[in-house]
Enzyme design. Structure first.
Site, mmCIF file in Angstrom:
data_model
loop_
_atom_site.group_PDB
_atom_site.id
_atom_site.type_symbol
_atom_site.label_atom_id
_atom_site.label_comp_id
_atom_site.label_asym_id
_atom_site.label_seq_id
_atom_site.Cartn_x
_atom_site.Cartn_y
_atom_site.Cartn_z
ATOM 1 N N ILE A 263 42.347 44.967 50.766
ATOM 2 C CA ILE A 263 42.904 43.655 50.733
ATOM 3 C C ILE A 263 41.847 42.594 51.075
ATOM 4 C CG2 ILE A 263 44.727 42.136 51.101
ATOM 5 C CD1 ILE A 263 45.219 44.482 49.297
ATOM 6 N N GLY B 289 47.508 41.445 40.993
ATOM 7 C CA GLY B 289 48.403 40.475 40.354
ATOM 8 C C GLY B 289 49.539 40.924 39.405
ATOM 9 N N GLU B 290 49.525 41.972 38.921
ATOM 10 C CA GLU B 290 50.397 42.553 38.046
ATOM 11 C C GLU B 290 51.242 43.629 38.466
ATOM 12 O OE1 GLU B 290 49.079 42.294 33.877
ATOM 13 O OE2 GLU B 290 46.884 42.174 34.347
ATOM 14 N N GLY C 19 40.485 40.858 37.510
ATOM 15 C CA GLY C 19 39.733 39.723 37.802
ATOM 16 C C GLY C 19 38.788 39.833 39.156
#
Length: 754
Positions: free
Chosen positions: A637, A712-713, A520
């Protein structure tokens, strides 16, 4: 087509002159959420008071509806319609795709008398209030002709077959190498069914204006939901306006649409008024997807020095009989460790259960619970430290494809984490450290998750007041998408964050693939960056071509954007002044991103290392996390605060996967035993005491123009294995059946005489 060489060139985000990128910026929409003013789907105000729909669901796993008595429901107070398969509006047959470019096919509700799983929608009631609709739904009487159902996964392995269009991947001679290996591990690990348990249930409110329907729904993929509804209703996708602006958790479980979307739209059209529908918590467990159970066989063969010569990871999983889904729990292993002789593959059992589907880190989450424990078992046989074993099997190139890695800092994740965690204090002999009744141990595990970039677009507009609005058909499922899009746009155009507005979750906006698969931020963010760069060019052209601008006639290549100004050396003006004078109607441009052709020449992943210390109660078998730390390498990041929130959230989920999360199937009904938050045990605050993480400095210029990746994963990948390895170090009890609940731990302790 763009090349990774173009992405490697300096740009406003990688230079970060404004310092917006990387900062721990508060959530863009945070104030709205904490004050209760962010309208989620069910909270959205419709043009007029909505009617309320309630689903009636099947109570058998397989068979036919033979009779339905709706008379009492239809006569109940406030009821406006009752539908079953006998009178539901016509819909396109399942799988229909009238538009070949549709991202989703038709998925009709109440389509036939067939029951395919417990919890399937078999009737629908709409009334003036929720209470009346629920009461009437309870009055619907259904009779069935039940058929034999397959609901026991472990007893159904004889039905396992290769998934469609898949073959096992063989490299070298695994059988021969494994047979000849001096040291071997051959173990099987089991990971059970798990559920997403999002805080917000799936919900939709719909209304029609002429031939066009507007739906506010909770879904991760805007275009997927729009296309699915259009195909189901057999109308053009342009006649479906889908909005999903605030989502209370998705985790893959809202990556597709469900019956709430279809039935609310159909009922709104039939009644000529808005209709809203929400799944109950109990209905969420059966009516939406779950992570399937996975049985993993891992075989490792090694030389006495620890170098792997034979490597096999094979997964057997299940899916619904009518909806193919494969949990690719072996795929990650193809890129993790070096070994010349390899075997990876999957088998699929079709069952009469609710649909299986993606759940946070599909594949890696259950898969790494096996391989990362097997690696520790091998390390013990070899007398090696678990980190040293992994380092000795670090590949120089991708072990399956032979491609170079775009960047790979797995070893540094492990060594940096070991130093910060105090790994040198770990006693390699299990069961040696005690704290009263508690046996104490440490464990670690590596983490890997692939990196992806998908096609996406974004639009950006600056108005006469200098306010910049980014628009994109993207979603934010709680990950911080609003915030990072604002940061990217602000840094690209050199304006303060307060000058940026972000509008997402609307099918009328330039499309993005949505939230999922850890793609995303990189995908939507790269499109936003490209739109911002196009706006820079448009504003540059406006300034140097405007006789009233201080930049008039200047060299475009020297134009800079900073602090809300556009400048050439010591000549500058504010963006608001430029646009207000030269383009008072504002300036709007779009940008797009797609994978670079030569990006496929590199093996791209994110990496990490988990470290855990646990205490195991010798009397009760209870496991308590004492501390946990993770080190991760995931590109540049964008936001230190939201990235850490995502990675530690994944780690916490890994604790749940290891210790508490399971949903058993009741063989009498084909239903899940746990159907609410009281019975499905996820970690709570008291379970997580000292958990922290850090990111290594990294920028991957093969990934996208900003060098960013998803996080996220990655956090859940390998996290549970670190807990399992810590339990073994504490007790000498090796459990391969997850979750590692007190009864299993206690049985292991008693078997060892502890």
């Amino acid at each position: 087509m763009t090349s990774v060489q173009d992405w490697a060139a300096p740009n406003p985000v990688t230079e970060n002159r404004g310092g917006v990128i990387g900062k721990g910026v508060d959530r863009y929409e945070g104030a709205l959420k904490v004050t209760g003013t962010a309208p989620y789907a069910y909270d959205t105000l419709a043009p007029s008071p909505p009617a309320i729909g309630v689903l009636v669901t099947a109570t058998i796993p397989r068979g036919k509806v033979t009779a339905v008595d709706t008379a009492a429901a239809e006569a109940a107070p406030g009821v406006q319609l009752v539908w079953t398969h006998l009178n539901a509006p016509a819909q396109a047959p399942r799988g229909t795709r009238a538009n070949p470019r549709s991202q989703r096919a038709s998925n009709p509700a109440l389509a036939s008398d067939q029951v395919e799983y417990y919890g399937q929608t078999i009737a629908f009631v709409v009334a003036d209030t929720f209470e009346n609709a629920r009461a009437a739904a309870d009055l619907v009487k259904v009779e069935y002709a039940a058929e034999p159902a397959v609901v026991d996964f472990l007893a159904s392995f004889d039905q396992a077959t290769l998934p469609p269009d898949e073959e096992d991947v063989h490299i070298g001679d695994f059988p021969g190498a494994f047979a000849a290996a001096p040291v071997t591990v051959d173990e099987t690990y089991f990971s059970p069914i798990q559920n997403h348990v999002q805080m917000e249930p799936c919900a939709t409110i719909a209304w029609w204006e002429g031939d066009k329907v507007t739906v506010h729904t909770s879904i991760q993929m805007v275009k997927g939901g729009q296309h699915a509804l259009a195909e189901t209703l057999a109308i053009p996708s342009a006649d479906v306006h889908l909005l999903t602006r605030y989502i209370g958790g998705g985790f893959g479980g809202k990556g597709q649409s469900y019956d709430d979307l279809t039935l609310s739209a159909l009922a709104a059209r039939a009644l000529g008024r808005p209709v809203k529908v929400a799944y109950s918590r109990q209905q969420m467990f059966h009516g939406t997807i779950h992570r399937p159970a996975v049985n993993m066989r891992v075989r490792l063969g090694a030389e006495p020095d620890g170098r792997l010569t034979a490597f096999a990871v094979e997964a057997t999983t299940h899916c619904a009989r009518a909806a193919t889904f494969t949990e690719h729990a072996a795929n990650f292993a193809r890129n993790l460790y070096a070994a010349p002789n390899r075997l990876t593959g999957h088998r699929l059992v079709r069952m009469d259960l609710p649909h299986a589907g993606p759940m946070r880190a599909p594949g890696e989450a259950p898969g790494m619970l096996s391989l990362e424990c097997a690696m520790d078992e091998l390390a013990e046989k070899l007398g090696l430290d678990p980190i040293e074993l992994r380092i000795r099997n670090e590949p120089e190139i991708d072990p399956e494809t032979g491609k170079p890695f775009s960047i790979r800092q797995l070893v540094r994740c492990m060594t940096e984490g070991a130093q910060r965690f105090g790994w040198e204090r770990r006693n390699p002999v299990p069961g040696q450290i005690r704290d009263g009744r508690w046996l104490v141990g440490m464990g670690m595990a590596a983490a890997i998750r692939g990196n992806f970039l998908l096609p996406a677009k974004a639009g950006v507009r600056i108005d006469a007041g200098g306010i910049i609005t980014l628009r994109q058909g993207m979603t934010d499922i709680g990950t911080g998408t609003y915030t990072i899009l604002a940061q990217i746009t602000a840094e690209t155009l050199g304006v303060p964050l307060g000058h940026v507005r972000v509008e997402i979750g609307d099918s009328d906006f330039p499309p993005a693939p949505g939230s999922g698969g850890q793609f995303g931020a990189a995908t939507a963010g790269s499109a936003a960056f490209e739109a911002g760069m196009n706006l820079r060019r448009a504003l540059t052209e406006l300034a140097v071509g405007d006789p009233n601008s201080p930049l008039y006639g200047g060299p475009a290549e020297y134009v800079t954007f900073e602090n809300g100004n556009i400048a050439i050396e010591n000549r500058s003006e504010t963006l608001a002044a430029l646009v207000g004078r030269a383009a008072p109607e504002g300036v709007y441009v779009e940008g797009s991103i797609s994978p670079a052709a030569d990006a496929r020449d590199y093996s791209q992943h994110t990496y990490g290392a988990h470290f855990a210390e646990v205490g195991v109660n010798q009397v009760t078998g209870e496991v308590r996390l004492r501390r946990m730390f993770g080190v991760f390498a995931a590109g540049r990041i964008l936001n230190a605060k939201t990235a850490k929130s995502q990675i530690t959230g994944g780690m916490i989920w890994g604790v749940g996967t290891a210790l508490t999360e399971v949903n058993a199937v009741d063989p009498r009904f084909g239903s899940f035993v746990a159907q609410d938050m009281a019975e499905y045990l996820a970690p709570v605050h008291a379970d997580i005491v000292d958990l922290d993480s850090m990111f290594l400095e990294e920028a991957d210029d093969k990934a996208n123009p900003m060098g960013i990746k998803g996080v996220g994963e990655l956090g859940i990948a390998g996290a549970g294995a670190a807990i399992a390895n810590a339990i073994y170090n504490a007790t000498g009890v090796r459990l391969r059946d997850y979750p590692m609940t007190p009864d299993k731990v206690l049985a292991g302790l008693m078997a060892k005489g502890l």
